[in-house]
Enzyme design. Sequence first.
Site, PDB file in Angstrom:
ATOM      1  N   GLU A   1     102.368 -22.528  11.979  1.00 43.18           N
ATOM      2  CA  GLU A   1     101.900 -21.080  12.173  1.00 43.18           C
ATOM      3  C   GLU A   1     100.745 -21.187  11.343  1.00 43.18           C
ATOM      4  OE1 GLU A   1     105.738 -18.003  11.684  1.00 43.18           O
ATOM      5  OE2 GLU A   1     105.441 -19.683  10.192  1.00 43.18           O
TER       6      GLU A   1
ATOM      7  N   GLU B   1     112.398 -23.016  13.476  1.00 43.04           N
ATOM      8  CA  GLU B   1     113.079 -22.123  12.383  1.00 43.04           C
ATOM      9  C   GLU B   1     114.586 -21.553  12.818  1.00 43.04           C
ATOM     10  OE1 GLU B   1     108.583 -21.811  11.326  1.00 43.04           O
ATOM     11  OE2 GLU B   1     109.811 -21.907  12.995  1.00 43.04           O
TER      12      GLU B   1
END
Length: 270
Positions: free
Chosen positions: A122, A142
Amino acid sequence: MVAPDGAKGHLGTLEFSTLLVEEREDRVVVLLNRPEVRNAIDQQMVDELHAVCSALEEDPKVLIIAGTEGVFASGADIAQLRERRRDDALQGINSTIFVRIAKLPMPVIAALDGYCLGGGAELAYAADFRIGTPSVRIGNPETGLGILAAAGASWRLKELVGEPVAKEILLAGRVLRAEEALGVNLITEIHEAPVLMDGAHSLADRIARQDPLAVRITKSVFHTPAEAHPIIDQLAQGILFESQAKFDRMQAFLDKKLDKKTAKETEKKA
């Protein structure tokens, strides 16, 4: 990859424990430096990245972000993440710093090597440019940990690679290798590890040859919502049309063109 000798210039007054920082005249190099946990992003690193952003907002320069010891960032620090609760999530600890990095006045280059996962991915998505080595592994695991990629991947990734690939990464845990990432334009260049930073600096050099104000304004206009165009383009161009750099650079272009024409005419007469 060679680490910088240390912070210099404006950032030289700050102390960093999770970053190696080198400041040059037209760029800043930041190396994520927690090799004992594969450069996992913890609260201290977030705080130090905020300090770097503060300096670059005050004195805009190109930012190059890379990792150390063959890893960009393996993700957020799971030990810290395990203890975070609802109120921590609502603070947007990682998403806030990544948004700030994305909004820096000058371009950001992420030089990726090895693992670039979770929060590390990210962070890379927040950069304007991503280049990598053949050993890059980039993705968002995730959901396998019972959470979602809430620091930008859930909305940035589909803009970068398209919805089908983004869903494979976010919903099915797909991790892209370097050639796969290059194929979907998630990275734009592949360099062998020893020359990765040379590639990053070469890109920074190309940016440095442009007019800094024009680069800053173009980046800002590029990220403006669609409904703001074309008026935002016209207003931004109005600012640049009054800049001295515009007159100097265009005059230099015309002078160079005239010199070439004169040289050709001289050759014909000779």
